[in-house]
Design a protein around this motif. Structure first.
Motif, short mmCIF file in Angstrom:
data_model
loop_
_atom_site.label_atom_id
_atom_site.label_comp_id
_atom_site.label_asym_id
_atom_site.label_seq_id
_atom_site.Cartn_x
_atom_site.Cartn_y
_atom_site.Cartn_z
N ASP A 1 -1.24 -38.04 -105.14
CA ASP A 1 -2.41 -38.55 -104.41
C ASP A 1 -3.25 -37.41 -103.83
OD1 ASP A 1 -1.68 -41.27 -104.82
OD2 ASP A 1 -0.22 -41.09 -103.20
N GLY A 2 -3.30 -36.29 -104.56
CA GLY A 2 -3.98 -35.10 -104.05
C GLY A 2 -5.42 -35.32 -103.63
N GLU B 1 -19.14 -25.12 -97.70
CA GLU B 1 -18.22 -25.50 -96.63
C GLU B 1 -17.21 -26.54 -97.10
OE1 GLU B 1 -18.37 -27.71 -92.21
OE2 GLU B 1 -20.22 -27.26 -93.32
N VAL B 2 -17.67 -27.54 -97.85
CA VAL B 2 -16.78 -28.61 -98.29
C VAL B 2 -15.77 -28.09 -99.32
CG1 VAL B 2 -16.67 -30.80 -99.56
CG2 VAL B 2 -18.38 -30.47 -97.76
N LEU B 3 -16.21 -27.30 -100.28
CA LEU B 3 -15.30 -26.80 -101.31
C LEU B 3 -14.24 -25.89 -100.72
CD1 LEU B 3 -17.66 -26.07 -104.36
CD2 LEU B 3 -16.28 -28.11 -103.89
N VAL B 4 -14.63 -25.01 -99.81
CA VAL B 4 -13.66 -24.11 -99.19
C VAL B 4 -12.67 -24.89 -98.34
CG1 VAL B 4 -13.41 -22.26 -97.49
CG2 VAL B 4 -15.15 -22.08 -99.27
N ALA B 5 -13.15 -25.87 -97.58
CA ALA B 5 -12.26 -26.68 -96.76
C ALA B 5 -11.29 -27.48 -97.62
CB ALA B 5 -13.06 -27.62 -95.86
N ALA C 1 -10.14 -26.69 -100.59
CA ALA C 1 -9.14 -25.76 -101.10
C ALA C 1 -8.13 -25.38 -100.02
CB ALA C 1 -9.82 -24.51 -101.65
N ARG C 2 -8.61 -25.21 -98.80
CA ARG C 2 -7.70 -24.87 -97.70
C ARG C 2 -6.71 -26.01 -97.45
NH1 ARG C 2 -11.27 -24.16 -94.13
NH2 ARG C 2 -11.07 -26.14 -93.04
N HIS C 3 -7.18 -27.24 -97.51
CA HIS C 3 -6.28 -28.37 -97.31
C HIS C 3 -5.25 -28.46 -98.44
CE1 HIS C 3 -8.42 -29.58 -93.82
NE2 HIS C 3 -9.50 -30.00 -94.45
N PHE C 4 -5.65 -28.11 -99.65
CA PHE C 4 -4.68 -28.10 -100.75
C PHE C 4 -3.58 -27.08 -100.48
CE2 PHE C 4 -3.61 -26.18 -104.99
CZ PHE C 4 -2.76 -27.20 -105.39
N VAL C 5 -3.95 -25.90 -99.99
CA VAL C 5 -2.95 -24.89 -99.64
C VAL C 5 -1.97 -25.44 -98.61
CG1 VAL C 5 -2.59 -22.63 -98.55
CG2 VAL C 5 -4.41 -22.92 -100.24
N GLU C 6 -2.49 -26.17 -97.64
CA GLU C 6 -1.64 -26.72 -96.59
C GLU C 6 -0.72 -27.83 -97.11
OE1 GLU C 6 -5.14 -26.01 -93.21
OE2 GLU C 6 -4.71 -28.02 -93.98
N LEU C 7 -1.17 -28.57 -98.09
CA LEU C 7 -0.42 -29.73 -98.59
C LEU C 7 0.55 -29.40 -99.72
CD1 LEU C 7 -3.39 -32.28 -98.73
CD2 LEU C 7 -1.38 -32.48 -97.24
N ARG C 8 0.26 -28.39 -100.50
CA ARG C 8 1.03 -28.13 -101.71
C ARG C 8 2.42 -27.56 -101.41
NH1 ARG C 8 1.09 -22.55 -103.31
NH2 ARG C 8 1.78 -23.22 -105.37
N ARG D 1 -8.27 -35.51 -95.14
CA ARG D 1 -8.31 -34.36 -94.25
C ARG D 1 -9.73 -33.87 -94.02
NH1 ARG D 1 -3.29 -30.40 -93.84
NH2 ARG D 1 -1.60 -31.92 -93.91
N LEU D 2 -10.58 -34.04 -95.02
CA LEU D 2 -11.98 -33.67 -94.87
C LEU D 2 -12.74 -34.66 -94.01
CD1 LEU D 2 -12.84 -32.64 -98.55
CD2 LEU D 2 -12.71 -31.08 -96.60
N GLY D 3 -12.18 -35.86 -93.83
CA GLY D 3 -12.88 -36.90 -93.10
C GLY D 3 -14.01 -37.51 -93.89
N LEU D 4 -13.88 -37.50 -95.22
CA LEU D 4 -14.91 -38.04 -96.10
C LEU D 4 -14.40 -39.28 -96.82
CD1 LEU D 4 -16.18 -34.71 -97.71
CD2 LEU D 4 -17.25 -36.00 -95.85
N GLU D 5 -15.29 -40.23 -97.05
CA GLU D 5 -14.92 -41.45 -97.77
C GLU D 5 -15.85 -41.65 -98.96
OE1 GLU D 5 -14.85 -44.82 -95.25
OE2 GLU D 5 -13.29 -44.03 -93.91
#
Length: 378
Positions: A208-209, A184-188, A190-197, A216-220
């Motif tokens: 700052d990728g 779930e985390v890896l796919v999400a 990658a999806r955020h990278f598609v949205e940002l790139r 965007r993942l909500g992870l720290e």
């Protein structure tokens, strides 16, 4: 540290459908998530290489395979689909998943084998991920640090059987996740990278990728990192005792090229295979008698089971005549250098036909680069 400048041209990584027109004809790259390959699949690839290509199969630096000089790309695509190597036409170029080749059999902290297929299915099921550049890389490292050293865009490295470091742009992000959350985390991510790139091909090229993806993942990050350092990896070669008492055999190939006849003999062994990101292969789950027979038959056919062979440390791009940008037939030249004893075991070299240095391994490498007036060593 500033991010590399974004790419200004479209990604043109070849696939099995979107082939590359090289100087010697169409080049088709077949993705093998985790490098996993069955004997039946290899048998068909061998036939395709002999009937539709130049008679050989090339292993790539991401554990994939490619065929050169393909005469009928449609027929090749149909045959690949029939054996399960083309499960998603829309996502075929983005199924770039490497995994620790010996995972679950020899060493490692955790067995990541079951995650390979799950990640592949999840990537193909996410419509947005069809827009990933073909250069993006996912990695599942079982703790030994072998595929973590390949600087994956999105990956994990096992720290304990159910504790993994999240890797972003080739580095430890400081985030820790459990096995059940990895896909779930890896796919999400990658999806955020598609949205940002925009023009970027890799997460490391996005300003700052990693931080933006984590937000965007909500992870720290959890503070200081405790991932062991990675080192330049070399292929597992030779006799490899498995934890179940059976044997795996690691074999290198000169310049990562497997001829169709040898591939047919290898397929006839009828055991699971893993194609590694170091242009080598591992034949798994053999009993000792079978392993001895494999070495006796296949070593004279070009499979290299000697970890001290100079071919373990020598690589080259396609060169002339396969590439019209090359200034030299680098494969013939590096072969002559090996035959003359000019490449010593332990001296990692990559020979390139031009300054692009295609196929260059990561890490410390002696570059031998051809130019209009000869080779330059750096």
């Amino acid at each position: 540290m500033s991010s590399p400048a974004p790419r200004t041209t479209p990604d043109r990584c070849p696939g099995a459908l979107s082939t590359h027109q090289a100087a010697d004809g169409a080049l088709a790259r077949v993705r093998l998530p985790g490098g996993l390959l069955t004997s039946a699949q290899l048998q068909v690839l061998a036939h395709c290489a002999a009937e539709l290509g130049n008679g050989s199969i090339e292993l790539t630096s991401r554990g994939n395979m490619q065929l050169r000089a393909v005469t009928d790309t449609d027929k090749l695509a149909r045959r690949l689909a029939d054996i399960g190597l083309l499960p998603s036409p829309s996502h075929e170029r983005v199924r770039n998943i490497v995994a620790s080749p010996l995972s679950g059999r020899v060493g490692g902290t955790s067995d990541v084998r079951s995650m390979i297929g799950s990640l592949d299915v999840a990537v193909c099921a996410e419509l947005e991920l069809a827009d990933l550049p073909g250069r993006v890389l996912f990695a599942l490292d079982d703790g030994r640090g072998d595929v973590a050293s390949l600087a994956p865009d999105f990956g994990v490295r096992a720290l304990a059987p159910d504790r993994y470091a999240l890797l972003l742009a080739g580095a430890d992000s400081g985030v820790r996740i459990s096995a059940e959350n990895i896909i779930e985390v890896l796919v999400a991510a990658a999806r955020h990278f598609v949205e940002l790139r925009r023009e970027e091909w890799r997460l490391s090229e996005l300003p700052d990728g990693p931080a933006r993806v984590l937000a965007r993942l909500g992870l720290e990050p959890g503070g200081s990192t405790d991932v062991p350092g990675t080192s330049d990896s070399l292929p597992p070669i030779g006799w490899l005792p498995q934890r179940d008492g059976r044997v795996a055999l690691g074999a290198a190939l000169a310049l990562g090229v497997l001829d169709a006849r040898s591939a047919e003999f290898l397929a006839a062994v009828d055991k699971p295979m893993v194609i590694t990101p170091w242009r080598s292969l591992v034949l798994c789950d053999l009993d000792e008698d079978a392993a001895e027979s494999v070495v006796r038959v296949l070593a004279p056919m070009g499979l290299i089971f000697d970890e001290h062979s100079p071919w373990i440390h020598a690589s080259a791009c396609t060169g002339s005549p396969g590439c019209d940008k090359s200034h030299a037939d680098v494969r013939a030249d590096v072969t002559a250098a090996v035959d003359a004893g000019n490449i010593s075991p332990g001296e990692r070299q990559h020979w390139s036909g031009c300054e692009r240095r295609c196929g260059r391994p990561k890490g410390a490498v002696l570059d031998v680069v051809a130019g209009p007036t000869g080779y330059r060593v750096s």
